[in-house]
Design an enzyme around this catalytic site. Structure first.
Site, short mmCIF file in Angstrom:
data_model
loop_
_atom_site.label_atom_id
_atom_site.label_comp_id
_atom_site.label_asym_id
_atom_site.label_seq_id
_atom_site.Cartn_x
_atom_site.Cartn_y
_atom_site.Cartn_z
N ILE A 37 -23.14 -21.23 8.04
CA ILE A 37 -21.83 -20.57 8.11
C ILE A 37 -21.84 -19.27 7.32
O ILE A 37 -21.40 -18.24 7.78
CB ILE A 37 -20.73 -21.51 7.56
CG1 ILE A 37 -20.63 -22.77 8.42
CG2 ILE A 37 -19.38 -20.80 7.50
CD1 ILE A 37 -19.67 -23.81 7.86
N GLY A 40 -24.30 -16.68 0.14
CA GLY A 40 -23.83 -15.91 -0.99
C GLY A 40 -24.89 -15.78 -2.05
O GLY A 40 -26.04 -16.17 -1.86
N GLY A 41 -24.50 -15.24 -3.20
CA GLY A 41 -25.46 -15.01 -4.27
C GLY A 41 -25.89 -16.28 -4.97
O GLY A 41 -26.91 -16.30 -5.67
N MET A 42 -25.17 -17.39 -4.81
CA MET A 42 -25.50 -18.61 -5.51
C MET A 42 -25.88 -19.75 -4.57
O MET A 42 -26.71 -20.59 -4.92
CB MET A 42 -24.28 -19.06 -6.34
CG MET A 42 -24.55 -20.27 -7.21
SD MET A 42 -23.03 -20.96 -7.85
CE MET A 42 -22.33 -21.60 -6.36
N ALA A 43 -25.33 -19.78 -3.37
CA ALA A 43 -25.56 -20.92 -2.48
C ALA A 43 -25.37 -20.48 -1.04
O ALA A 43 -24.84 -19.41 -0.75
CB ALA A 43 -24.62 -22.07 -2.82
N VAL A 45 -23.82 -21.97 2.70
CA VAL A 45 -22.90 -22.97 3.25
C VAL A 45 -23.27 -23.21 4.71
O VAL A 45 -23.46 -22.26 5.48
CB VAL A 45 -21.44 -22.51 3.13
CG1 VAL A 45 -20.51 -23.59 3.69
CG2 VAL A 45 -21.09 -22.22 1.69
N LYS A 60 -22.76 -27.28 1.08
CA LYS A 60 -23.09 -26.14 0.23
C LYS A 60 -24.35 -26.46 -0.54
O LYS A 60 -24.39 -27.39 -1.33
CB LYS A 60 -21.94 -25.82 -0.72
CG LYS A 60 -22.17 -24.54 -1.50
CD LYS A 60 -20.85 -24.02 -2.05
CE LYS A 60 -21.01 -22.62 -2.59
NZ LYS A 60 -19.74 -22.01 -2.92
N ASP A 157 -13.34 -16.87 -9.47
CA ASP A 157 -13.87 -16.07 -8.36
C ASP A 157 -12.86 -16.00 -7.23
O ASP A 157 -13.18 -16.23 -6.06
CB ASP A 157 -15.20 -16.66 -7.87
CG ASP A 157 -15.98 -15.65 -7.01
OD1 ASP A 157 -15.69 -14.45 -7.11
OD2 ASP A 157 -16.87 -16.07 -6.26
#
Length: 704
Positions: A37, A40-43, A45, A60, A157
């Site tokens: 989907i 991002g910078g961390m995970a 999805v 995630k 965030d």
């Protein structure tokens, strides 16, 4: 993990499968990954199918490199701890967390799958929202945040990408707690902060620490973006944006949009205050402020919307695009230029760079999207508006055109005459328009008491401009004109604006806290400082509030009411007076209840008495009929009955000795002789020896 085949409609494209090896696998033997989907910078999805419960979920998966090393272990621990904390939240405005775990090196969360879109996509489509839609969205976002703030969780965030919009039009906030885990680990995660720098509060930028007020600040940026289609702080790099957050106050929306209500200005500036102490303390307080603002606006105000910003084509277009860093400009007319074609060219290049800047601000590092590129210096190179003809012809190798023949000169006197006539005409016209009757026009009548828009239209129709100020008024409805200067029918200079004073409605004031429980003088002083008219306080008896202390105030503390409202204060007179009732001769229980009915307290003691039955009140203090107050104490003495003493055993003793011993113990003696009492010895006694009997009672002796 095992490879699985996507079922039904959840089939992924070949390109996605090749680029992302997790697509098509089975995570933890339960979650079948269908498609990606977002990343991002961390995970990342994914859309997945929970085989156990046969439902769609959002899976995630944390990036593997974040879990490396000692600090990575700490990050994974916080990732899971925050997930458990978020899972405890139950609110319709929050994306539910279903599960958390790990499969080999994969650390994952499963969350509620929300079909629909997000606020970022809606803003890209519509650019700006109506005041009503903006306030409604803010309410739903703040309701969700308030549920988390009440249990001590901070989002950290909040941005349009994390505000999901369901197909039914509801708002769901996602990614709770994960941003907090990122910002608490090593500097390798700081890129995520830069990726969302447009929504960071000043204290987070300067210290890395933030509480619920940091979320409130981010909601303020959302409000600004929904209203005006741009961020409050702009720059060509994330560092410039961060500097603006820390060192510059956000401009009120009315600076860009003249009709913006002052209540909206106050709301946005309160949410975007640089000092955290000047913001609402949490989402609940911010939600109350949003609802107050919405209640203060008219239905017509709520339907208004800022025109979607467009790229300018005037001389200021390039500067505006660079300063905005979002490809948007405020509602101001473009400046005029003598070289429109050149400016259009330059603005096209610079606006493109500005759009790249906006993409960099909204895309976290590692996400899809181009990085921020420097603006080409060549974009600002311009060709002079005019170029001498002979230079052009020389460069092209073409001879210049021949000069036309010079005309015959007129006589000097005719030239001077024409110049004089023209000078007189121009001077006369200038005087007439600037200082004479032509410089003035009459202010229209019937504009006091009408709406601001109608008054401004009437002034515009006769060529007059207006300058608007607002003021509270008890009689003129909000938004209508209270007064005009110069007055109606008076002359006004065309170059000077007509001052319109527009009503803000009746002024409202708030009942201060701490009135109840304070002294009368202090309470009245506090209410008068708040702007209330305080009539002479009334008094009332109170069993609990000390005399001279305020029992109640109307309206209640914290309520906001029109300033014409009277504040009514009730002061305690202390306990009410009562006459002590007679309880002597009553049982202890009856006496206690009787005194309690009069609001009196009871202090009871006991005492032996040979004549008054046990449990009966022998005396009271104060006596009946004495004046007292509710809450006073009445002392009563309750009879314990006669004193009980040990009966001496006199069996076998002579009548004389037995009588003396019993009488010394406090008993009366009755002697019954059998056969004349020949041996004079006590054979029986009643009551018997070594028992107890009331002092003064009779002991019967049988003697023979």
């Amino acid at each position: 993990m095992t490879r699985a085949t996507a079922r039904g409609p959840y089939t992924s494209t070949v390109a996605t499968t090749i680029s992302d090896p997790l697509v098509g696998t089975l995570v933890d033997g339960r979650y079948e990954v269908v498609s990606r989907i977002a990343r991002g910078g961390m995970a990342t999805v994914y859309l997945a199918v929970d085989r156990r419960l046969d439902r769609n979920v959002a899976l995630k998966v944390m990036h593997a490199h974040l879990a490396e090393g000692v600090e990575g272990a700490e990050f994974v621990s916080r990732f899971r701890r925050e997930a458990r904390a978020a899972a405890r939240l139950t609110h319709p405005g929050l994306v539910a967390v279903h599960d958390q775990g790990f499969d080999g090196e994969v650390s994952y969360l499963t969350m509620e799958f929300v079909p629909g879109t997000n606020l970022r996509r809606r803003l890209r489509t519509e650019q700006t929202l109506t005041l009503g839609d903006t306030l409604a969205l803010l309410e739903e976002v703040l309701e969700a945040l308030a549920a988390a703030h009440r249990v001590g969780l901070v989002h950290r965030d909040v941005k349009p990408e994390n505000v999901l919009l369901t197909e039914e039009g509801r708002v769901k906030l996602t990614d709770f707690g994960l941003a907090r885990a990122v910002t608490e680990v090593t500097a390798t995660a700081t890129g995520t902060v830069l990726g969302t720098v447009a929504y960071l509060s000043p204290e987070v930028i300067t210290s890395g620490q933030g509480d619920t007020r940091a979320d409130v600040y981010a909601v303020g940026v959302l409000a600004y973006e929904m209203l005006l289609g741009r961020h409050p702080h702009r720059g060509s790099t994330p560092i410039q944006v961060a500097y603006q957050h820390v060192n510059a106050d956000a401009e009120p929306p009315s600076r860009s949009v003249w009709w913006m209500p002052v209540e909206v200005d106050e709301l946005v500036c309160a949410l975007l205050a640089r000092d955290p102490d000047d913001r609402p303390r949490d989402a609940t307080a911010a939600l109350h402020l949003v609802r107050q603002t919405r209640a203060a606006l008219s239905p017509a105000d709520l339907e208004r919307r800022v025109d979607p910003p467009a790229v300018e084509t005037g001389a200021g277009a390039a500067d505006g695009a660079v300063a905005g860093a979002t490809g948007t400009t405020p509602e101001v007319p473009p400046a005029e230029t003598d070289d429109a074609a050149t400016t259009v060219f330059a603005a096209g290049v610079v606006a493109g760079a500005a759009r790249a800047t906006d993409a960099a601000l909204d895309t976290p590092p590692g996400a899809d999207g181009a990085p921020l590129d420097a603006i080409p210096t060549a974009a600002f190179s311009t060709v002079p508006a005019t170029t001498r003809a002979y230079d052009v012809h020389r460069d092209l190798g073409v001879p210049p055109a021949p000069t036309p023949p010079r005309r015959r000169r007129h006589p000097v006197r005719w030239t001077l005459l024409v110049v004089l006539v023209l000078a007189l005409a121009v001077g006369g016209w200038t005087w007439w328009q600037g200082y004479g009757p032509g410089a003035y026009t009459a202010v229209p009548t019937n504009i006091v008491g009408v709406s601001q828009a109608d008054a401004e239209a009437a002034l515009t129709a006769v060529g007059l401009e207006s300058a608007v100020t607002t003021a509270f008024d008890d009689d003129v409805p909000r938004g209508d004109v209270v007064s005009v200067d110069p007055g109606e029918g008076e002359k006004a200079h065309k170059d000077g604006p007509v001052d319109l004073t527009v009503s803000r409605g009746i002024e409202k004031i708030t009942v201060p806290d701490g009135v109840v429980g304070s002294g009368e003088d202090k309470a009245v002083s506090a209410l008068e400082r708040a702007g209330f008219d305080v009539p002479t306080p009334t008094s009332a008896y109170s069993d609990t509030v000390p005399k001279g202390t305020v029992v109640s105030v109307t309206p209640k503390e914290g309520s906001t009411v029109p300033h014409t409202t009277h504040a009514k204060v009730v002061v305690s007179q202390g306990p009410a007076p009562v006459d002590v009732p007679q309880v002597t001769g009553s049982t202890e229980d009856v006496a206690t209840q009787t005194l309690a009915d009069f609001g009196l307290k009871v202090s009871a003691t006991e005492k032996n008495d040979d004549t008054i039955p046990a449990g009966t009140v022998m005396s009271q203090s104060p006596t009946d009929g004495t004046a007292a107050h509710r809450g006073d104490t009445v002392e009563i003495v309750v009879s314990k009955g006669p004193e009980m003493v040990d009966v001496p055993d006199v069996t076998g003793e002579s009548t004389k000795d037995a009588r003396k011993k019993l009488q010394d113990a406090g008993f009366k003696v009755k002697v019954s002789k059998f056969a004349g009492g020949f041996f004079d010895r006590v054979r029986f006694q009643s009551p018997g020896g070594k028992s107890q009997a009331p002092k003064g009672s009779t002991v019967t002796l049988t003697v023979f």
